[in-house]
Motif scaffolding. Sequence first.
Motif, short mmCIF file in Angstrom:
data_model
loop_
_atom_site.label_atom_id
_atom_site.label_comp_id
_atom_site.label_asym_id
_atom_site.label_seq_id
_atom_site.Cartn_x
_atom_site.Cartn_y
_atom_site.Cartn_z
N VAL A 208 0.78 -1.27 0.05
CA VAL A 208 -0.11 0.12 -0.07
C VAL A 208 0.73 1.19 0.02
O VAL A 208 0.50 2.53 -0.78
CB VAL A 208 -1.11 -0.06 1.24
N ILE A 209 1.90 1.27 0.75
CA ILE A 209 2.74 2.51 0.70
C ILE A 209 3.40 2.60 -0.60
O ILE A 209 3.33 3.81 -1.02
CB ILE A 209 4.14 2.31 1.77
N GLU A 210 3.76 1.63 -1.36
CA GLU A 210 4.25 1.58 -2.52
C GLU A 210 3.18 2.46 -3.59
O GLU A 210 3.28 3.18 -4.54
CB GLU A 210 4.83 0.40 -3.21
N GLN A 211 2.08 1.85 -3.43
CA GLN A 211 0.88 2.33 -4.36
C GLN A 211 0.62 3.94 -4.27
O GLN A 211 0.30 4.62 -4.72
CB GLN A 211 -0.38 1.43 -3.80
N LEU A 212 0.85 4.24 -2.92
CA LEU A 212 0.63 5.53 -2.44
C LEU A 212 1.38 6.42 -2.93
O LEU A 212 1.23 7.55 -3.74
CB LEU A 212 0.62 5.76 -0.88
N LYS A 213 2.83 5.93 -2.82
CA LYS A 213 3.96 6.71 -3.66
C LYS A 213 3.65 6.87 -4.93
O LYS A 213 4.12 7.98 -5.57
CB LYS A 213 5.30 6.14 -3.16
N ASN A 214 3.23 5.78 -5.59
CA ASN A 214 3.12 5.84 -7.07
C ASN A 214 2.09 6.90 -7.50
O ASN A 214 1.94 7.23 -8.75
CB ASN A 214 2.69 4.43 -7.37
N LEU A 215 1.04 7.36 -6.51
CA LEU A 215 0.12 8.18 -6.74
C LEU A 215 0.61 9.50 -6.60
O LEU A 215 -0.13 10.59 -6.54
CB LEU A 215 -1.03 7.84 -6.17
N GLY A 216 1.97 9.56 -5.87
CA GLY A 216 2.37 10.89 -5.48
C GLY A 216 1.97 11.29 -4.11
O GLY A 216 2.08 12.66 -3.67
N VAL A 217 1.59 10.37 -3.31
CA VAL A 217 1.03 10.71 -1.92
C VAL A 217 2.37 10.53 -1.01
O VAL A 217 2.97 9.48 -1.11
CB VAL A 217 0.01 9.88 -1.73
N SER A 218 2.46 11.68 -0.11
CA SER A 218 3.47 11.55 0.83
C SER A 218 3.21 10.54 1.99
O SER A 218 2.03 10.44 2.48
CB SER A 218 3.65 12.70 1.48
N VAL A 219 4.19 9.55 2.22
CA VAL A 219 3.94 8.79 3.25
C VAL A 219 5.18 8.88 4.09
O VAL A 219 6.56 8.75 4.09
CB VAL A 219 4.01 7.25 2.91
N VAL A 220 5.06 9.22 5.65
CA VAL A 220 6.21 9.59 6.43
C VAL A 220 6.00 8.66 7.83
O VAL A 220 5.16 7.95 8.20
CB VAL A 220 5.79 10.87 7.32
N SER A 221 7.40 8.06 7.93
CA SER A 221 7.48 7.01 8.84
C SER A 221 7.62 7.73 10.57
O SER A 221 8.19 8.89 10.56
CB SER A 221 8.92 6.25 8.91
N GLU A 222 6.73 7.24 11.30
CA GLU A 222 6.81 7.87 12.75
C GLU A 222 6.80 6.49 13.53
O GLU A 222 5.79 5.85 13.60
CB GLU A 222 5.56 8.64 12.89
N ASN A 223 7.99 6.54 14.53
CA ASN A 223 8.05 5.35 15.27
C ASN A 223 7.83 4.08 14.54
O ASN A 223 8.35 3.56 13.69
CB ASN A 223 7.23 5.52 16.49
N GLU A 224 6.68 3.29 14.99
CA GLU A 224 6.44 1.93 14.38
C GLU A 224 5.40 1.97 13.35
O GLU A 224 4.84 0.81 12.98
CB GLU A 224 6.16 0.93 15.73
N PHE A 225 5.03 3.06 12.99
CA PHE A 225 3.69 3.05 11.81
C PHE A 225 4.25 4.09 11.00
O PHE A 225 5.12 5.00 11.09
CB PHE A 225 2.57 3.42 12.75
N PHE A 226 3.41 4.10 9.94
CA PHE A 226 3.52 5.18 8.87
C PHE A 226 2.27 6.01 8.82
O PHE A 226 1.27 5.69 9.05
CB PHE A 226 3.81 4.48 7.37
N VAL A 227 2.46 7.38 8.34
CA VAL A 227 1.57 8.29 8.38
C VAL A 227 1.35 8.71 7.00
O VAL A 227 2.15 9.34 6.15
CB VAL A 227 1.74 9.30 9.47
N THR A 228 0.15 9.00 6.51
CA THR A 228 -0.36 9.48 5.44
C THR A 228 -1.57 10.42 5.62
O THR A 228 -2.28 10.30 6.53
CB THR A 228 -0.45 8.45 4.24
N GLU A 229 -2.01 11.10 4.45
CA GLU A 229 -3.13 11.86 4.39
C GLU A 229 -4.04 11.80 3.23
O GLU A 229 -3.26 11.48 2.02
CB GLU A 229 -2.96 13.55 4.68
N ASP A 230 -5.13 11.64 3.11
CA ASP A 230 -5.98 11.79 2.07
C ASP A 230 -6.33 13.07 1.34
O ASP A 230 -5.61 13.90 2.03
CB ASP A 230 -7.44 11.13 2.17
#
Length: 281
Positions: free
Chosen positions: A249-271
């Motif tokens: 899913v992270i790869e799919q989001l990045k392919n859409l140009g969506v930012s995904v940020v790593s925070e501790n043990e999880f990742f954060v994104t915004e719609d």
Amino acid sequence: MRNYHRAPNTFVGEVNINVLNLDSALEFYQKVIGFQVLEQTSRKVILTADGKTGLLTLEQPADVLPKEQGKSGLFHFALLLPTRADLADFFRHLDKTGYQFGASDHLVSEALYITDPDGNGIEVYIDRPPAEWTWSNDEVKMVSDPINVESLLTVSGAEWDGLPADTIMGHIHLHVSDLQKAEEFYSKGLGFTVVSHYPQAIFTSTGGYHHHIALNTWQGVGAPTPKKNSVGLNWYTLVFPNEEARAKVIEQLKNLGVSVVSENEFFVTEDPSGNKIQLIV
């Protein structure tokens, strides 16, 4: 019934919201909704139904603002009860409190609706057996009919004693600014399937559920993102079955140009409407 909220599906786990006054909000969520306190600080309370798992977190920012109208964000979060008897017990409890609430039959579910003192929407519901859901062309039939209160109250229940321990976060319903952009993000990015259309709204899920995430433009097309310190949604979690599913899913989001940020043990994104999501395993 609970198979829709466990692996191999992806589902909503926890919701975090801002409130105007933590003490007042906590009193409501304990006495009216029936949560227990899991953890508490001066400005944050994590609430639970089973004494172990956080389902809802309340926060009071130092400079908190009232809920803004005409903005994207939370329409409601939805607590899924284990049985119809539990819903009947909750109905009787709400009726005794005198707190205003609504009720709907959606064919796939029966639901009660209530708004907290700050304007945050809450649904408390039970699912009908999936064998009773009607599917056509890969879409599930849902309506908003009046609930059969007489039938509901014939269910033999017990005296209401707070949320049952098996209560889970069933789904979340969000206001968005652009339905087409939201559909692309949630389907092509997060991997959810659109399972129903409604006027200015779509319902999405994994694993054939009636919906884990609903999206609407009922606040108006182009509705702006609310201020970070206003009453409403801070973030919600999506629970993935494993690291591989999350990585995909992270790869799919990045392919859409969506930012995904790593925070501790999880990742954060915004719609695209600014609704914040924590991606957890």
